[in-house]
Design a protein around this motif. Sequence first.
Motif, PDB file in Angstrom:
ATOM      1  N   ALA A 197       3.205 -17.434  15.973  1.00  0.00           N
ATOM      2  CA  ALA A 197       1.592 -17.632  15.178  1.00  0.00           C
ATOM      3  C   ALA A 197       1.530 -16.127  14.798  1.00  0.00           C
ATOM      4  O   ALA A 197       1.048 -15.854  13.638  1.00  0.00           O
ATOM      5  N   LEU A 198       2.023 -15.028  15.729  1.00  0.00           N
ATOM      6  CA  LEU A 198       1.756 -13.803  15.293  1.00  0.00           C
ATOM      7  C   LEU A 198       2.485 -13.288  13.891  1.00  0.00           C
ATOM      8  O   LEU A 198       2.118 -12.649  12.989  1.00  0.00           O
ATOM      9  N   HIS A 199       3.760 -13.797  14.185  1.00  0.00           N
ATOM     10  CA  HIS A 199       4.626 -13.324  13.147  1.00  0.00           C
ATOM     11  C   HIS A 199       4.235 -13.896  11.661  1.00  0.00           C
ATOM     12  O   HIS A 199       4.040 -13.014  10.720  1.00  0.00           O
ATOM     13  N   GLU A 200       3.873 -15.330  11.523  1.00  0.00           N
ATOM     14  CA  GLU A 200       3.454 -15.712  10.306  1.00  0.00           C
ATOM     15  C   GLU A 200       2.337 -15.025   9.874  1.00  0.00           C
ATOM     16  O   GLU A 200       1.967 -14.760   8.609  1.00  0.00           O
ATOM     17  N   LEU A 201       1.338 -14.569  10.577  1.00  0.00           N
ATOM     18  CA  LEU A 201       0.039 -13.859  10.221  1.00  0.00           C
ATOM     19  C   LEU A 201       0.334 -12.554   9.719  1.00  0.00           C
ATOM     20  O   LEU A 201       0.120 -11.980   8.675  1.00  0.00           O
ATOM     21  N   ALA A 202       1.385 -11.914  10.330  1.00  0.00           N
ATOM     22  CA  ALA A 202       1.964 -10.448  10.186  1.00  0.00           C
ATOM     23  C   ALA A 202       2.589 -10.662   8.677  1.00  0.00           C
ATOM     24  O   ALA A 202       2.335  -9.743   7.715  1.00  0.00           O
ATOM     25  N   VAL A 203       3.260 -11.674   8.408  1.00  0.00           N
ATOM     26  CA  VAL A 203       3.844 -11.874   7.068  1.00  0.00           C
ATOM     27  C   VAL A 203       3.017 -11.964   5.875  1.00  0.00           C
ATOM     28  O   VAL A 203       3.132 -11.296   5.014  1.00  0.00           O
ATOM     29  N   GLU A 204       1.963 -12.849   6.298  1.00  0.00           N
ATOM     30  CA  GLU A 204       1.079 -12.899   5.133  1.00  0.00           C
ATOM     31  C   GLU A 204       0.096 -11.496   4.920  1.00  0.00           C
ATOM     32  O   GLU A 204      -0.087 -11.478   3.810  1.00  0.00           O
ATOM     33  N   LEU A 205      -0.171 -10.894   6.158  1.00  0.00           N
ATOM     34  CA  LEU A 205      -0.902  -9.522   5.867  1.00  0.00           C
ATOM     35  C   LEU A 205      -0.251  -8.545   4.946  1.00  0.00           C
ATOM     36  O   LEU A 205      -0.659  -7.737   4.176  1.00  0.00           O
ATOM     37  N   THR A 206       1.022  -8.621   5.258  1.00  0.00           N
ATOM     38  CA  THR A 206       1.908  -7.607   4.574  1.00  0.00           C
ATOM     39  C   THR A 206       2.089  -7.832   3.032  1.00  0.00           C
ATOM     40  O   THR A 206       2.879  -7.075   2.494  1.00  0.00           O
ATOM     41  N   LYS A 207       1.486  -8.950   2.600  1.00  0.00           N
ATOM     42  CA  LYS A 207       1.705  -9.442   1.318  1.00  0.00           C
ATOM     43  C   LYS A 207       0.465  -8.725   0.436  1.00  0.00           C
ATOM     44  O   LYS A 207       0.406  -8.984  -0.660  1.00  0.00           O
ATOM     45  N   LEU A 208      -0.556  -8.407   1.321  1.00  0.00           N
ATOM     46  CA  LEU A 208      -1.809  -7.954   0.696  1.00  0.00           C
ATOM     47  C   LEU A 208      -1.926  -6.135   0.455  1.00  0.00           C
ATOM     48  O   LEU A 208      -1.568  -5.346   1.458  1.00  0.00           O
ATOM     49  N   GLY A 209      -2.501  -6.119  -0.639  1.00  0.00           N
ATOM     50  CA  GLY A 209      -2.706  -4.617  -1.190  1.00  0.00           C
ATOM     51  C   GLY A 209      -2.115  -3.290  -0.335  1.00  0.00           C
ATOM     52  O   GLY A 209      -0.744  -3.249  -0.395  1.00  0.00           O
ATOM     53  N   PRO A 210      -2.801  -2.689   0.429  1.00  0.00           N
ATOM     54  CA  PRO A 210      -2.350  -1.603   1.011  1.00  0.00           C
ATOM     55  C   PRO A 210      -1.256  -1.620   2.120  1.00  0.00           C
ATOM     56  O   PRO A 210      -0.629  -0.795   2.697  1.00  0.00           O
ATOM     57  N   ASP A 212      -1.015  -0.262  16.033  1.00  0.00           N
ATOM     58  CA  ASP A 212      -1.787   1.079  15.636  1.00  0.00           C
ATOM     59  C   ASP A 212      -0.818   2.082  14.963  1.00  0.00           C
ATOM     60  O   ASP A 212      -1.399   2.940  13.915  1.00  0.00           O
ATOM     61  N   ILE A 213       0.298   2.303  15.419  1.00  0.00           N
ATOM     62  CA  ILE A 213       1.226   3.211  14.609  1.00  0.00           C
ATOM     63  C   ILE A 213       1.316   2.816  13.278  1.00  0.00           C
ATOM     64  O   ILE A 213       1.478   3.672  12.243  1.00  0.00           O
ATOM     65  N   ALA A 214       1.600   1.570  13.139  1.00  0.00           N
ATOM     66  CA  ALA A 214       2.104   0.998  11.570  1.00  0.00           C
ATOM     67  C   ALA A 214       0.908   1.410  10.689  1.00  0.00           C
ATOM     68  O   ALA A 214       1.137   1.681   9.428  1.00  0.00           O
ATOM     69  N   LEU A 215      -0.538   0.913  11.306  1.00  0.00           N
ATOM     70  CA  LEU A 215      -1.477   1.220  10.517  1.00  0.00           C
ATOM     71  C   LEU A 215      -1.699   2.543  10.211  1.00  0.00           C
ATOM     72  O   LEU A 215      -2.346   3.227   9.202  1.00  0.00           O
ATOM     73  N   CYS A 226      -7.532  -1.445   7.723  1.00  0.00           N
ATOM     74  CA  CYS A 226      -6.799  -1.291   8.966  1.00  0.00           C
ATOM     75  C   CYS A 226      -7.376  -1.799  10.234  1.00  0.00           C
ATOM     76  O   CYS A 226      -6.674  -2.556  10.928  1.00  0.00           O
ATOM     77  N   ALA A 227      -8.989  -1.516  10.347  1.00  0.00           N
ATOM     78  CA  ALA A 227      -9.718  -2.436  11.303  1.00  0.00           C
ATOM     79  C   ALA A 227      -9.512  -3.564  11.412  1.00  0.00           C
ATOM     80  O   ALA A 227      -9.433  -4.271  12.693  1.00  0.00           O
ATOM     81  N   ASN A 228      -9.629  -3.920  10.503  1.00  0.00           N
ATOM     82  CA  ASN A 228      -9.799  -5.626  10.175  1.00  0.00           C
ATOM     83  C   ASN A 228      -8.288  -6.087  10.540  1.00  0.00           C
ATOM     84  O   ASN A 228      -8.232  -7.265  10.780  1.00  0.00           O
ATOM     85  N   ARG A 287       1.538  -3.726   1.633  1.00  0.00           N
ATOM     86  CA  ARG A 287       2.706  -4.286   1.156  1.00  0.00           C
ATOM     87  C   ARG A 287       3.974  -3.421   1.843  1.00  0.00           C
ATOM     88  O   ARG A 287       4.898  -4.247   1.870  1.00  0.00           O
ATOM     89  N   ALA A 288       3.797  -2.285   2.063  1.00  0.00           N
ATOM     90  CA  ALA A 288       4.966  -1.415   2.470  1.00  0.00           C
ATOM     91  C   ALA A 288       5.382  -1.618   3.927  1.00  0.00           C
ATOM     92  O   ALA A 288       6.329  -1.036   4.599  1.00  0.00           O
ATOM     93  N   VAL A 289       4.357  -2.361   4.608  1.00  0.00           N
ATOM     94  CA  VAL A 289       4.577  -2.301   6.160  1.00  0.00           C
ATOM     95  C   VAL A 289       5.584  -3.429   6.636  1.00  0.00           C
ATOM     96  O   VAL A 289       5.562  -4.571   5.844  1.00  0.00           O
ATOM     97  N   ASP A 290       6.342  -3.207   7.781  1.00  0.00           N
ATOM     98  CA  ASP A 290       7.264  -4.138   8.186  1.00  0.00           C
ATOM     99  C   ASP A 290       6.423  -5.033   9.057  1.00  0.00           C
ATOM    100  O   ASP A 290       5.845  -4.770   9.902  1.00  0.00           O
TER     101      ASP A 290
END
Lengths: 315, 108
Positions: A225-238, A254-257, A170-172, A240-243
């Motif tokens: 740029a933010l959206h594309e990174l967010a989409v990529e990160l939500t493909k990873l491990g823990p 922070d609330i999402a994490l 989450c910190a990363n 995956r369920a995050v919007d």
Amino acid sequence: MFAPADTRTKDTRTKLSARMKPRTRTLPRVFEKSSDLTFTSTRTLLQYGHATGKLAVRGAVPVDGDVMELLLDARDAQERNKLLSDTAYGRFTAEATNLTEFEAGLDAARANAVNLLAEAQMDPSFEAYFRVTAAYQAGSEHEYFAEKMELAQATGVAFLVQTTRLEIDCANVRLLMRKRAAGMSAQELADKDSLIREGSLGTAQLLRAYRSTEREGGDDGGSVALHELAVELTKLGPFRAVDPAALEDVYTLDIALRGVQERNLARALRLGVGPETVVAYVLRVYSETDLLRALMVGLDNKVDRQLLRRYVVVE
Amino acid sequence: MAQRVAMIGDVVSLAPFASLGVQTYEASTRDEMVQAFDEIMSDEFAVVFVTEEVYEVLERTIARFATETLPAITIIPSVTSARGIGGTKIDVAIERALGAPLPAREEA
């Protein structure tokens, strides 16, 4: 019905007695305390049964999203106090007449939760783990997590190690989203060695996600740029369920994490009797007191309730 | 002359400071943060507080002013951040940073 008189010799009785002693398998330490165990040993029941029983009383109503919504909608402080009286915090905050006293009540609730670790006669490394949390401001995030991981491993509880790895993830993710907003390049991020190691997601994997969404000619930190990174990160491990949209705002991130970590705690609280349950309870108290504090600061300063909701309600 | 104080952050973290007479700038996107920071730097403030979220986004911009005597730029945890601390405790953090508490705003 009485047993017939024992006519066996003393020697025979001693041998039988030795044979009849319950067999105790010596498990490696890591398994003895691990959450991977599929049974609850008598020793565990004796050690943690009392503490876990207390939790059943204390934490009858967790301060989840529904309770937060009710607190936000409460007409006045009296109604809020009534709602809180059904939670683990009511007895600590009932007498509070202002924000300072309310915060003191939350601090007392935290201290009380940590006391459970001592009551369950858990290894001092557990308490030390929570003290690191409290003393965070003194050092860098890297030092903070290195110390936490060391203490988590010292407890021998796999769940706490896993929780710490998730906290590092989450910190990363938080760091990556903020650095993307700042327009930092993947190369600069790698050169600065900013990402924290020992998360469940490797730093190389996270950097790849960052680099793959980098725009030619450098990032402007803009919304695309933010959206594309967010989409990529939500493909990873823990994650995956995050919007992805929830990661794009530097504050609601922070609330999402927190939601990701809450789901991890909820699993541990269902485990039953054991160190995981006690530890998960203390972690949950830490998380909930943070949110309650933010809620009361917002309400006390008349922040618009709909706006405040974005900051305190974990979906 | 009174020492003016400004702060950039989220609405919840800013709220307690507004009542203390701090000039607050709400900003959640990079553009809003840059705009708020530029505005503050073109004015005469003695102290500027930024939440850790704002600092991470504006780190390079803020670094350029590190050697300036004024304003003193201080990072504080926001109320809602992962390891954030509440409004009252932010006051404690400020007191540590400044060596004195923020004075309450004088009513006109």
